[in-house]
Structures are given as structure tokens and as C-alpha cells.
Design a protein around this motif. Structure first.
Motif, mmCIF file in Angstrom:
data_model
loop_
_atom_site.group_PDB
_atom_site.id
_atom_site.type_symbol
_atom_site.label_atom_id
_atom_site.label_comp_id
_atom_site.label_asym_id
_atom_site.label_seq_id
_atom_site.Cartn_x
_atom_site.Cartn_y
_atom_site.Cartn_z
ATOM 1 N N ASP A 59 0.828 -1.202 0.000
ATOM 2 C CA ASP A 59 0.000 0.000 0.000
ATOM 3 C C ASP A 59 0.864 1.254 0.000
ATOM 4 O O ASP A 59 1.672 1.462 0.897
ATOM 5 N N GLY A 60 0.738 2.079 -1.027
ATOM 6 C CA GLY A 60 1.498 3.312 -1.147
ATOM 7 C C GLY A 60 2.928 3.144 -1.645
ATOM 8 O O GLY A 60 3.678 4.110 -1.696
ATOM 9 N N SER A 61 3.288 1.937 -2.015
ATOM 10 C CA SER A 61 4.669 1.697 -2.476
ATOM 11 C C SER A 61 4.881 2.254 -3.878
ATOM 12 O O SER A 61 3.938 2.499 -4.616
ATOM 13 N N ARG A 62 6.150 2.432 -4.218
ATOM 14 C CA ARG A 62 6.520 2.951 -5.534
ATOM 15 C C ARG A 62 7.319 1.909 -6.292
ATOM 16 O O ARG A 62 8.051 1.119 -5.705
ATOM 17 N N LEU A 63 7.177 1.945 -7.606
ATOM 18 C CA LEU A 63 7.953 1.080 -8.487
ATOM 19 C C LEU A 63 8.929 1.954 -9.262
ATOM 20 O O LEU A 63 8.547 2.982 -9.819
ATOM 21 N N TYR A 64 10.196 1.539 -9.271
ATOM 22 C CA TYR A 64 11.228 2.228 -10.051
ATOM 23 C C TYR A 64 11.790 1.243 -11.069
ATOM 24 O O TYR A 64 11.967 0.062 -10.757
ATOM 25 N N CYS A 65 12.062 1.723 -12.256
ATOM 26 C CA CYS A 65 12.595 0.880 -13.327
ATOM 27 C C CYS A 65 13.886 1.475 -13.863
ATOM 28 O O CYS A 65 13.959 2.672 -14.107
ATOM 29 N N ARG A 66 14.871 0.610 -14.041
ATOM 30 C CA ARG A 66 16.151 1.016 -14.640
ATOM 31 C C ARG A 66 16.420 0.116 -15.833
ATOM 32 O O ARG A 66 16.231 -1.096 -15.756
ATOM 33 N N GLU A 67 16.897 0.711 -16.892
ATOM 34 C CA GLU A 67 17.149 -0.047 -18.116
ATOM 35 C C GLU A 67 18.620 -0.483 -18.200
ATOM 36 O O GLU A 67 19.522 0.288 -17.924
ATOM 37 N N ILE A 68 18.824 -1.736 -18.576
ATOM 38 C CA ILE A 68 20.162 -2.289 -18.783
ATOM 39 C C ILE A 68 20.452 -2.212 -20.282
ATOM 40 O O ILE A 68 19.697 -2.763 -21.084
ATOM 41 N N PRO A 69 21.533 -1.531 -20.673
ATOM 42 C CA PRO A 69 21.849 -1.414 -22.098
ATOM 43 C C PRO A 69 22.078 -2.783 -22.749
ATOM 44 O O PRO A 69 22.649 -3.684 -22.132
ATOM 45 N N ALA A 70 21.637 -2.921 -23.978
ATOM 46 C CA ALA A 70 21.850 -4.163 -24.727
ATOM 47 C C ALA A 70 23.255 -4.156 -25.318
ATOM 48 O O ALA A 70 23.650 -3.209 -25.990
ATOM 49 N N VAL A 71 23.997 -5.228 -25.042
ATOM 50 C CA VAL A 71 25.371 -5.365 -25.526
ATOM 51 C C VAL A 71 25.512 -6.727 -26.199
ATOM 52 O O VAL A 71 25.071 -7.740 -25.669
ATOM 53 N N THR A 72 26.134 -6.736 -27.361
ATOM 54 C CA THR A 72 26.342 -7.965 -28.129
ATOM 55 C C THR A 72 27.831 -8.295 -28.164
ATOM 56 O O THR A 72 28.678 -7.412 -28.232
ATOM 57 N N TRP A 73 28.139 -9.590 -28.129
ATOM 58 C CA TRP A 73 29.506 -10.110 -28.187
ATOM 59 C C TRP A 73 29.756 -10.707 -29.570
ATOM 60 O O TRP A 73 28.920 -11.435 -30.103
ATOM 61 N N CYS A 74 30.927 -10.394 -30.148
ATOM 62 C CA CYS A 74 31.333 -10.976 -31.427
ATOM 63 C C CYS A 74 32.363 -12.070 -31.158
ATOM 64 O O CYS A 74 33.423 -11.797 -30.586
ATOM 65 N N ASP A 75 32.029 -13.293 -31.563
ATOM 66 C CA ASP A 75 32.948 -14.412 -31.366
ATOM 67 C C ASP A 75 34.184 -14.316 -32.265
ATOM 68 O O ASP A 75 35.238 -14.852 -31.927
ATOM 69 N N ASP A 76 34.067 -13.648 -33.391
ATOM 70 C CA ASP A 76 35.195 -13.576 -34.332
ATOM 71 C C ASP A 76 36.273 -12.588 -33.892
ATOM 72 O O ASP A 76 37.458 -12.925 -33.883
ATOM 73 N N CYS A 77 35.879 -11.368 -33.523
ATOM 74 C CA CYS A 77 36.907 -10.380 -33.143
ATOM 75 C C CYS A 77 36.982 -10.167 -31.632
ATOM 76 O O CYS A 77 37.755 -9.330 -31.160
ATOM 77 N N LYS A 78 36.182 -10.920 -30.893
ATOM 78 C CA LYS A 78 36.239 -10.921 -29.417
ATOM 79 C C LYS A 78 36.022 -9.540 -28.804
ATOM 80 O O LYS A 78 36.715 -9.132 -27.881
ATOM 81 N N THR A 79 35.029 -8.824 -29.311
ATOM 82 C CA THR A 79 34.700 -7.501 -28.767
ATOM 83 C C THR A 79 33.202 -7.401 -28.524
ATOM 84 O O THR A 79 32.420 -8.223 -29.011
ATOM 85 N N THR A 80 32.829 -6.376 -27.787
ATOM 86 C CA THR A 80 31.417 -6.097 -27.549
ATOM 87 C C THR A 80 31.040 -4.802 -28.261
ATOM 88 O O THR A 80 31.899 -3.973 -28.560
ATOM 89 N N TYR A 81 29.736 -4.668 -28.509
ATOM 90 C CA TYR A 81 29.249 -3.440 -29.138
ATOM 91 C C TYR A 81 27.791 -3.217 -28.776
ATOM 92 O O TYR A 81 27.111 -4.118 -28.278
ATOM 93 N N ASN A 82 27.306 -2.008 -29.014
ATOM 94 C CA ASN A 82 25.930 -1.630 -28.714
ATOM 95 C C ASN A 82 24.971 -2.324 -29.683
ATOM 96 O O ASN A 82 25.039 -2.126 -30.891
ATOM 97 N N THR A 83 24.083 -3.128 -29.133
ATOM 98 C CA THR A 83 23.150 -3.914 -29.935
ATOM 99 C C THR A 83 22.158 -3.041 -30.692
ATOM 100 O O THR A 83 21.864 -3.296 -31.861
#
Length: 135
Positions: A59-83
Motif C-alpha cells: 500500500d502506497g509503495s513505488r515502483l522504479y525501473c532502470r534499463e540495462i543497455p543491450a550489448v552484443t559479443w562478437c565471437d570472431d573479433c572478441k569484442t562487444t558493441y551496442n546492440t
């Protein structure tokens, strides 16, 4: 519309943890969810306001939401980047041999409860409530 199921899961999990810890009143719940999870925050807030009324501890509680950025992994060059920016094709080596590293998950980040449930004072503390929802 998996948001209703998600809110149902969160409310029941937090209610269970609150009972285990002798908590009478929850102040807030913070969720983290991935950028590509498909979750619509407006629906989360609407469902939270509706569903949390069924449990007095919220009763009276609040909900907060935080977004986790999407990150993709490349198996060929072994790096991450913004999805979101580059999708499935690696911007460094043009490979499609990639996979989503993070950004599709949802978890309960924190639960803040009133320290003195009787008068609803502003003193509050956090309780441990870990959970990961996978539809």
C-alpha cells in the motif's frame, strides 16, 4: 503483454521475502530490465498500481525501473558493441557470428522497506530480494 505476468511475479516474490523478514510495509521496489526485453514501462507502472493494491504490504509503495543497455559479443573479433545501434552484425569485423551478452534480462534490483511499520516513518532499509524473471 508479459508485463502483467512480470508484475505478478515481482509482487509475489517480494511479498514472500517481506514475510520471511517480518516486514509489514514496502516503500519501493526497483527493477532492472534489458533494453531489448520488450518490456513497456508504462504498462509496468499501470499494472503495479493495480496489482499492488491486492497486497496490504505494498500500500502506497513505488515502483522504479532502470534499463540495462543491450550489448552484443562478437565471437570472431572478441569484442562487444551496442546492440541497438548495430544489430546482429559486428561493426568492427562485419561478422554475424554474434550473440546477445546482456539486455534481455529482468531482475529485482532492490526492495526498500519502512523501518518502523507502525507509523510509516521515513526511516527505511533495504532487504535482500533477488529474482530473475524469464517469460
Amino acid at each position: 503483454m508479459h508485463e502483467l505476468g512480470l508484475v505478478n511475479y515481482v509482487v509475489k516474490e517480494v511479498d514472500k521475502v517481506a514475510k520471511e523478514n517480518g516486514v509489514k510495509k514496502v516503500k519501493s521496489v526497483t527493477l532492472e530490465f534489458g533494453e531489448v526485453s520488450g518490456i513497456v514501462t508504462a504498462y509496468l507502472y499501470d499494472y503495479w498500481n493495480w496489482y499492488s493494491k491486492k497486497y496490504p504490504v505494498f500500500d502506497g509503495s513505488r515502483l522504479y525501473c532502470r534499463e540495462i543497455p543491450a550489448v552484443t559479443w562478437c565471437d570472431d573479433c572478441k569484442t562487444t558493441y551496442n546492440t541497438i545501434t548495430y544489430g546482429k552484425t559486428c561493426p568492427r569485423c562485419a561478422s554475424g557470428n554474434t550473440w546477445l551478452l546482456r539486455g534481455n534480462e529482468m531482475r529485482i534490483k532492490s526492495v526498500e522497506v519502512y523501518d518502523n511499520e507502525e507509523d510509516g516513518s521515513e526511516e527505511s532499509k533495504e532487504i535482500e530480494a533477488e529474482g530473475e524473471y524469464r517469460p
